[in-house]
Design an enzyme around this catalytic site. Structure first.
Site, short mmCIF file in Angstrom:
data_model
loop_
_atom_site.label_atom_id
_atom_site.label_comp_id
_atom_site.label_asym_id
_atom_site.label_seq_id
_atom_site.Cartn_x
_atom_site.Cartn_y
_atom_site.Cartn_z
N HIS A 313 0.92 -1.41 0.09
CA HIS A 313 -0.10 -0.02 -0.13
C HIS A 313 0.80 1.25 0.07
CE1 HIS A 313 -2.95 2.85 1.18
NE2 HIS A 313 -4.00 2.03 0.64
N ASP A 371 -8.00 -5.83 0.54
CA ASP A 371 -8.27 -6.64 -0.77
C ASP A 371 -7.79 -8.02 -0.58
OD1 ASP A 371 -9.77 -4.43 -1.98
OD2 ASP A 371 -7.98 -3.92 -2.92
N1 CMC Z 1 3.90 -7.57 -4.59
C1 CMC Z 1 5.26 -7.69 -5.01
N2 CMC Z 1 6.25 -6.41 -4.95
C2 CMC Z 1 5.54 -5.38 -4.48
C3 CMC Z 1 4.06 -5.43 -4.30
C4 CMC Z 1 3.42 -6.49 -4.51
N3 CMC Z 1 2.20 -6.47 -4.15
N4 CMC Z 1 3.83 -3.87 -4.00
C5 CMC Z 1 4.92 -3.50 -4.07
N5 CMC Z 1 5.96 -4.44 -4.37
C6 CMC Z 1 7.48 -3.66 -4.34
C7 CMC Z 1 7.54 -3.02 -5.62
O1 CMC Z 1 8.12 -3.86 -6.71
C8 CMC Z 1 8.64 -2.08 -5.10
O2 CMC Z 1 9.96 -2.86 -4.98
P1 CMC Z 1 11.33 -1.99 -5.35
O3 CMC Z 1 11.50 -0.93 -4.42
O4 CMC Z 1 12.43 -3.10 -5.26
O5 CMC Z 1 11.03 -1.33 -6.89
C9 CMC Z 1 8.24 -1.72 -3.86
O6 CMC Z 1 7.58 -2.80 -3.25
C10 CMC Z 1 7.40 -0.49 -3.48
O7 CMC Z 1 6.31 -0.58 -4.63
P2 CMC Z 1 5.61 0.68 -5.35
O8 CMC Z 1 4.92 0.15 -6.59
O9 CMC Z 1 6.81 1.66 -5.68
O10 CMC Z 1 4.83 1.27 -4.34
P3 CMC Z 1 3.66 2.12 -4.54
O11 CMC Z 1 3.29 2.78 -3.34
O12 CMC Z 1 3.59 2.89 -5.84
O13 CMC Z 1 2.16 1.18 -5.00
C11 CMC Z 1 0.57 -0.45 -4.69
C12 CMC Z 1 1.28 0.57 -4.05
C13 CMC Z 1 -0.82 -0.80 -3.73
C14 CMC Z 1 0.07 -0.08 -5.89
C15 CMC Z 1 1.42 -1.84 -4.76
O14 CMC Z 1 1.67 -2.23 -3.57
C16 CMC Z 1 0.90 -2.99 -5.55
O15 CMC Z 1 0.69 -2.81 -6.75
N6 CMC Z 1 0.00 -3.74 -4.85
C17 CMC Z 1 -0.72 -4.82 -5.49
C18 CMC Z 1 -2.18 -4.41 -5.90
C19 CMC Z 1 -3.08 -3.97 -4.61
O16 CMC Z 1 -3.20 -5.06 -3.71
N7 CMC Z 1 -3.82 -2.88 -4.62
C20 CMC Z 1 -4.61 -2.43 -3.74
C21 CMC Z 1 -4.31 -1.30 -2.84
S1 CMC Z 1 -5.52 -1.31 -1.18
C22 CMC Z 1 -6.98 -0.91 -1.80
C23 CMC Z 1 -7.05 0.49 -2.50
O17 CMC Z 1 -6.71 1.50 -1.71
O18 CMC Z 1 -7.75 0.64 -3.52
#
Ligand code: CMC
Length: 435
Positions: A313, A371
């Protein structure tokens, strides 16, 4: 907001004069540096494409402390609200700032209940869609279309119109979601029934048929009500910011909420619940718990493009408090429905166990989000996977409308108009040989 004694000073390495900015304090959480005069004084913009360090507005609705894993609606912790209130209490709280007393609650419930029916013409509008259309495509269309059906509540300068449109949106969303579902099944639409609760009525519109009586199962009703409560608002997330930005142009509330529905659909946001269940089903079909280790290796491999859906998140760097409550509800529902041995729940628990111990997840502070378990609950109560995000939209509508309304009442409100760092071609002439 309150002006702090502290000031922020921006200095430049090329000798340009430094600039001082006021700092404001909220009630809890980080202070903000007010950079509104930066461009006028320096000719420069700030650059923050994913809003990593940007507060886009002032708000008194929802507070998240991502490090503590804390979520408050109007100051009340989410776990207390989930245990002591129903969804319409939460709607009242989010809209009005206080929990309702008995009289206020009875009036509010009755008001919402008496707006649940939709204009009959909407049935014909819905019939224009293919039966296999994704429910979120249908919902985006239906919500946008409300502005064509309810002109008498689209004057945003009129507080009565704003109030009526809020009630209409909260009341009609369950009817629209259930209609989208019934249409996909080729079944007749079921009209709302006023002696049922908000959530009981939704269940009946979803699962009743004209052929027999439908009895609402109380455990299922409570579980779905909790899902609604946990999704009701979540600060300035992508869809809420979309609603605010769209609404900042002065458009009507139905159009602004339709924009929010569109944004929510994406898999990084509300679409994650559908994507998470699909991931669990796929993993189950390809070996289940025995293959979890292999799957996790793929998740950790950046080249695979695989993410553990329902994990991570932007704000929570600790356990999402909603995920804890959702896991609890998941156990309750599965046990009440005799599904204690549900293989997908076992798989989810195993994925969570491994992830919480794995250095990749520990280093990045990745925890289950709301989720991760909500899909298992919804599946257990008979909601098809493709409808999960529409359920999220139904629940988030109150948050969207409250945030939109708060924005319109803010004396500092202006149309949202971000700027950019331009990296395209400089001014050039069209070649003379082009006529
Ligand atoms: N699985 C594997 N790696 C992950 C995941 C994941 N679900 N989420 C983040 N990472 C890694 C990412 O690869 C990155 O690694 P590095 O620093 O080595 O490049 C690091 O963690 C930070 O991730 P980010 O994508 O830069 O973080 P963000 O804040 O931009 O993204 C997120 C947040 C929710 C989009 C992401 O965690 C994600 O894609 N999660 C899966 C989708 C999900 O479950 N979304 C629901 C969010 S909660 C409900 C809502 O509010 O809608």
């Amino acid at each position: 907001m309150q002006l702090s004694d502290k000031k922020a000073t921006l200095s430049f390495s090329d000798g340009s004069p430094s600039i001082e900015f006021p700092v404001y304090q909220g009630t809890v959480g980080p202070d903000v540096i007010d950079i509104r005069k930066l461009y006028g004084q320096s000719g420069m913009f700030t650059y923050d494409p994913g809003f990593m360090s940007t507060a886009s507005c002032e708000s008194g609705i929802t507070y998240i402390d991502g490090d503590k894993g804390e979520l408050l609606y109007r100051g009340y912790p989410i776990d207390q609200l989930a245990q002591k209130c129903d969804f319409l209490d939460i709607c009242y709280l989010i809209l009005n700032g206080e929990l309702p007393n008995e009289t206020q609650k009875a009036e509010f419930d009755s008001n919402v209940t008496h707006h649940t029916m939709v204009n009959e013409q909407l049935h014909f509008f819905l019939r224009g869609f293919r039966r296999d259309a994704h429910p979120m495509a249908v919902l985006t269309g239906l919500v946008g279309a409300l502005s064509a059906f309810y002109h008498d509540s689209t004057d945003i300068t009129n507080p009565h119109h704003r109030h009526v449109s809020a009630i209409r949106l909260i009341a009609k969303m369950p009817t629209l979601v259930a209609m989208a579902y019934k249409y996909s099944q080729g079944q007749p639409f079921i009209y709302p029934q006023n002696d049922l609760s908000y959530t009981g009525n939704f269940l009946r519109m979803m699962f009743a048929t004209p052929c027999e009586e439908y009895k609402v199962n109380e455990v299922v009703e409570r579980a779905l009500d909790r899902i609604f409560i946990l999704h009701a608002d979540h600060e300035q997330n992508a869809s809420t910011s979309t609603v605010r930005l769209c609404g900042s142009s002065g458009t009507n509330p139905f159009a602004a909420i339709a924009a929010g529905v569109g944004c929510l659909w994406g898999p990084a946001h509300g679409g994650a619940n559908e994507a998470c269940l699909q991931m669990l089903e796929e993993l189950q079909a390809n070996g289940g718990v025995a293959k979890v280790g292999e799957f996790m290796e793929k998740v950790k491999d950046k080249n695979s493009g695989v993410r553990l859906m329902g994990f991570g998140h932007r704000v929570y760097k600790n356990y999402d408090p909603r995920a804890k409550l959702m896991q609890e509800t998941c156990k309750e529902v599965l046990s009440a429905l005799g599904l204690e041995n549900d293989p997908l729940f076992k798989l989810a628990m195993e994925l969570e166990r491994i992830a919480l111990e794995d250095q990749y997840f520990v280093d990045r502070k990745l925890y289950p989000n709301v989720d991760f378990y909500s899909g298992i609950v919804q599946r257990a109560i008979g909601i098809p996977t493709s409808l999960f995000t529409a359920i999220f939209a139904l629940a988030r509508t109150v948050g969207w409308i409250a945030q939109w309304s708060e924005m319109l009442s803010d004396p500092d409100y202006k149309i949202g108009r971000p700027r950019q760092l331009y990296t395209g071609a400089q001014t050039r002439d069209v070649p003379s040989n082009r006529g």
